[in-house]
Design a protein around this motif. Sequence first.
Motif, short mmCIF file in Angstrom:
data_model
loop_
_atom_site.label_atom_id
_atom_site.label_comp_id
_atom_site.label_asym_id
_atom_site.label_seq_id
_atom_site.Cartn_x
_atom_site.Cartn_y
_atom_site.Cartn_z
N SER A 98 0.84 -1.18 0.00
CA SER A 98 0.00 0.00 0.00
C SER A 98 0.88 1.24 0.00
O SER A 98 1.93 1.27 0.63
CB SER A 98 -0.90 0.00 1.24
N SER A 99 0.44 2.27 -0.68
CA SER A 99 1.22 3.51 -0.73
C SER A 99 1.07 4.33 0.54
O SER A 99 1.84 5.25 0.78
CB SER A 99 0.78 4.34 -1.93
N HIS A 100 0.09 4.00 1.41
CA HIS A 100 -0.16 4.77 2.63
C HIS A 100 0.48 4.18 3.88
O HIS A 100 0.29 4.71 4.96
CB HIS A 100 -1.66 4.93 2.85
N GLY A 101 1.19 3.08 3.76
CA GLY A 101 1.87 2.49 4.91
C GLY A 101 1.04 1.53 5.73
O GLY A 101 1.53 0.94 6.67
N ASN A 102 -0.24 1.41 5.42
CA ASN A 102 -1.07 0.40 6.09
C ASN A 102 -1.98 -0.28 5.07
O ASN A 102 -2.25 0.26 4.01
CB ASN A 102 -1.87 1.02 7.24
N THR A 103 -2.44 -1.46 5.43
CA THR A 103 -3.28 -2.25 4.54
C THR A 103 -4.72 -1.74 4.62
O THR A 103 -5.24 -1.53 5.72
CB THR A 103 -3.24 -3.73 4.96
N PRO A 104 -5.39 -1.53 3.49
CA PRO A 104 -6.79 -1.11 3.53
C PRO A 104 -7.66 -2.13 4.28
O PRO A 104 -7.41 -3.33 4.22
CB PRO A 104 -7.18 -1.05 2.05
N PHE A 105 -8.67 -1.63 4.99
CA PHE A 105 -9.48 -2.45 5.89
C PHE A 105 -10.03 -3.71 5.23
O PHE A 105 -9.95 -4.79 5.79
CB PHE A 105 -10.63 -1.60 6.45
N ASP A 126 -0.09 -3.52 8.97
CA ASP A 126 1.06 -2.80 8.43
C ASP A 126 1.35 -3.23 7.00
O ASP A 126 1.13 -4.38 6.63
CB ASP A 126 2.30 -3.05 9.30
N SER A 127 1.83 -2.32 6.19
CA SER A 127 2.19 -2.62 4.81
C SER A 127 3.70 -2.45 4.67
O SER A 127 4.28 -1.58 5.31
CB SER A 127 1.46 -1.66 3.87
N PRO A 128 4.38 -3.24 3.91
CA PRO A 128 3.95 -4.31 3.02
C PRO A 128 3.76 -5.62 3.78
O PRO A 128 4.29 -5.82 4.85
CB PRO A 128 5.10 -4.43 2.03
N ASN A 129 2.99 -6.52 3.20
CA ASN A 129 2.74 -7.86 3.72
C ASN A 129 3.21 -8.88 2.69
O ASN A 129 2.86 -8.77 1.52
CB ASN A 129 1.24 -8.09 3.93
N ASP A 184 3.61 -18.12 7.75
CA ASP A 184 4.83 -17.34 7.89
C ASP A 184 4.59 -15.99 7.23
O ASP A 184 4.33 -15.92 6.03
CB ASP A 184 6.01 -18.06 7.24
N ARG A 185 4.66 -14.92 8.02
CA ARG A 185 4.34 -13.58 7.52
C ARG A 185 5.50 -12.64 7.75
O ARG A 185 6.11 -12.62 8.81
CB ARG A 185 3.11 -13.07 8.26
N TYR A 186 5.80 -11.83 6.74
CA TYR A 186 6.76 -10.75 6.90
C TYR A 186 6.02 -9.44 6.75
O TYR A 186 5.46 -9.15 5.69
CB TYR A 186 7.89 -10.82 5.87
N SER A 187 5.98 -8.67 7.84
CA SER A 187 5.41 -7.33 7.83
C SER A 187 6.16 -6.56 8.91
O SER A 187 5.83 -6.65 10.08
CB SER A 187 3.91 -7.38 8.13
N CYS A 188 7.19 -5.87 8.52
CA CYS A 188 8.13 -5.17 9.42
C CYS A 188 9.07 -6.14 10.11
O CYS A 188 10.20 -5.80 10.40
CB CYS A 188 7.42 -4.30 10.45
#
Length: 153
Positions: A40-47, A60-63, A90-94
């Motif tokens: 996402s360009s706004h730094g967080n994932t849309p709801f 948080d974005s990216p995921n 397994d997730r990478y987000s920050c």
Amino acid sequence: MPGTIKSIIIIFCLLVSTPAFSQEKGDSVIYLIETGSLISSHGNTPFWLFSNYFGTISYDSPNVWARAGISGSVGINKHMSFVYGVDFFDRYSCKNKLILQQGYFGIKIASVILRAGRFEEVFGNQDRTLSSGGLIWSGNARPLPEISLSLSE
């Protein structure tokens, strides 16, 4: 990198493992393999992109994620079977995070199922694709460990 190596090993083990039981009538095995990413360009994932996914997708974005699991049942006789499931995420987000999303076992007698562990379930008659869910129980958090007595279908 060590988290990535663990994920690859887990996915490989799930792919090459086969049930040690003979396939009787009523036995079933379901494999799950999934990968994905959200940016996402706004730094967080849309709801609407992270809601109703049982806490697997981060705010948080990216995921970036990989998911692998196996579930099924093993018939004992005509009216009884064991049910089981395990699902790793397994997730990478920050930061990298390996999660046991689902892990359960149980027994099914006729149409009654007794399960223990952590499993995803939907309550009520809402259509998950069209609704934000119920007021009391939502699909936005990871499943809680529980013991459940329910009816199939």
